[in-house]
Design an enzyme around this catalytic site. Structure first.
Site, short mmCIF file in Angstrom:
data_model
loop_
_atom_site.label_atom_id
_atom_site.label_comp_id
_atom_site.label_asym_id
_atom_site.label_seq_id
_atom_site.Cartn_x
_atom_site.Cartn_y
_atom_site.Cartn_z
N ARG A 34 -9.18 1.19 40.76
CA ARG A 34 -9.32 -0.27 40.64
C ARG A 34 -7.98 -0.96 40.32
O ARG A 34 -7.81 -2.13 40.66
CB ARG A 34 -10.33 -0.60 39.54
CG ARG A 34 -11.77 -0.18 39.84
CD ARG A 34 -12.44 -1.21 40.73
NE ARG A 34 -13.84 -0.91 40.95
CZ ARG A 34 -14.84 -1.40 40.21
NH1 ARG A 34 -14.59 -2.19 39.19
NH2 ARG A 34 -16.09 -1.09 40.49
N ASP A 143 -21.14 -14.86 34.70
CA ASP A 143 -20.35 -13.64 34.77
C ASP A 143 -19.21 -13.77 33.78
O ASP A 143 -18.81 -14.89 33.43
CB ASP A 143 -19.81 -13.42 36.20
CG ASP A 143 -19.46 -11.96 36.45
OD1 ASP A 143 -20.30 -11.24 37.01
OD2 ASP A 143 -18.37 -11.53 36.05
#
Lengths: 326, 125
Positions: A34, A143
């Site tokens: 990532r 979020d």
């Protein structure tokens, strides 16, 4: 592997502090994968160098970018399908009976990532035969990642993204071309209100009828899972519904929830809410064999629906009050 | 256990190879045809696929004509039809669905996209 155990421990601590998400042992590959593009874009020779800079300088922007890169999750439209079929066939009809005095339904997509889940909910609402102009339906999408919220708010998706999980009749009904991408039409996207929210901290929200908290708990340790479920239960109406991911459960974490099966969908309800009435002749499923067309007929999932040429979503356009216009 | 049969109809041998590999990976047996006319000939010879993956732009008989031809025949009514094409205009998708295609995948696609669509259609080997 280029990062050391110490660098991984530093990153795991950082993510834990900022989000309560637990990067346990064995997630080194996740950090490597990532952070690789972030390291490259920021001009570092590799992930180890990126981590080294943050350890030394405490660069807030880089810290935030690292956390966002590690907490962004894959999603797709109508992911796992069963919750959306249950929403359409059982939950919306149940809430339409129970909320007839207020004509108001609030649905929360917690951990909405790039927005496919709240827009899938919004499409389900817009297409539902029981939701008419008398109803106010609000979809709250939250979020922790500001970057993901910006992407979600843009309502713009690539060809690859709309190929994933989105039935073609819904693509043509609820999206419009936007250069090489597709964008959710206003009648659908205006139902969704986005807000940044960290589930690991205390929050205030209005009463919620249905919570989608799917594939979020898996990232937390047990203590945080218990706290998150307690916070969710505080805002969920006593007769509300909670969807979790397929590998998640409230069992052993919060005994105030009980598991209820709605067809093949698993949903959790505050204890005592019971099992809703399941219509024998409900609305058609989002997809599946029942939605397949017969000989020479138009596909049933298109029948009676507005097609491009008429305004997208025109059968219900303006009939659902978007947030802020009540 | 018998495998379900998928028919891949595309004038590009590379695309037939890619789609064939994906479908075999999902547990299907695969037959191929380079255009709609040959696909119809195979159906008339008695081959009965569960699903056909259909390109749009092909010589001799294009994908839309194939869909129309299949939908006219009672004995082929159970065949699931999925367009897999570079045609990406909204009006084209509507035309294909109105003609009787069940689903529509726009190239480029990932193997997951094909698997997702098959799951949507309830067609899994």
């Amino acid at each position: 592997m280029t990062i050391t155990a110490g660098a991984f421990a530093f990153i795991a601590d950082l993510v834990k502090q900022m989000t309560a998400i637990n990067l346990g042992p064995g997630k080194e590959y996740l950090v490597e994968n990532r952070l690789a593009s972030l390291a490259r874009d920021a001009g570092f020779r590799d992930v180890a160098a990126l981590i080294g800079r943050v350890q030394l300088s405490g660069d807030d922007r880089l810290r935030r970018q690292i956390v966002e890169a590690l907490t962004t999750n894959e999603t797709s439209f109508f992911r796992d399908r069963d919750p959306f079929n249950a929403l359409r066939q059982v939950i919306i009809p149940d809430l339409c009976r129970k909320r007839v005095a207020t004509h108001r339904i609030t649905i929360w997509s917690a951990g909405c990532s790039s927005g496919q889940e709240p827009y899938s909910i919004a499409m389900t609402v817009v297409d539902h035969p029981l939701i008419n102009s008398e109803w106010t339906v609000e979809i709250l999408a939250t979020d922790i990642s500001q970057e993901m919220l910006e992407k979600a708010k843009s309502a713009r998706y690539s060809q690859l993204e709309v190929n994933r999980g989105l039935p073609a009749p819904l693509l043509v009904r609820h999206f419009e071309r936007c250069e090489t991408d597709w964008r959710v039409v206003p009648a659908v996207r205006n139902l969704v209100r986005f807000q940044q929210l960290n589930l690991a901290e205390d929050f205030e929200l209005p009463w919620i009828d249905v919570v989608f908290l799917r594939n979020v708990l898996i990232y937390f340790d047990t203590t945080t899972k218990i706290e998150v479920l307690r916070r969710v239960r505080r805002v969920l109406r006593p007769d509300g519904y909670l969807f979790l991911g397929g590998s998640e459960t409230t069992l052993g974490l919060d005994d105030e929830f009980e598991r209820v099966m709605l067809g093949s969908a698993t949903v959790y309800r505050p204890r005592g809410a019971g099992v809703p009435e399941i219509p024998t002749e409900g609305a058609a499923p989002i997809a599946g064999p029942a939605a397949r067309p017969g000989l020479g007929s138009r596909p049933s999932s298109l029948a009676g629906s507005p097609l491009p040429g008429s305004p997208p979503g025109s059968s219900l356009a303006g009939s659902i009050n978007p947030p802020g216009r009540r | 256990m018998l495998s379900l049969l998928a028919m891949v109809i595309d004038d590009s041998s590379a695309m037939r190879l890619i789609l064939g590999r994906i479908m075999r990976g999902l547990g299907f047996d695969v037959v191929e045809a380079p255009n709609g006319a040959e696909a119809i000939a195979r159906l008339e010879s008695g081959i009965k696929p569960e699903i056909a993956l259909v390109d749009w732009n092909m010589p001799v008989m294009d994908g839309l004509a194939f869909v129309n031809a299949v939908r006219k025949k009672e004995q082929w009514r159970d065949i699931t039809l999925m367009m897999v094409t570079t045609e990406s205009e909204q009006s084209q998708i509507v035309r294909a669905l109105a003609a009787g295609a069940h689903e529509y995948v726009i190239k480029p696609f990932t193997p997951d996209a094909i698997a997702d669509k098959l799951a949507l259609l309830g067609v899994l080997a």
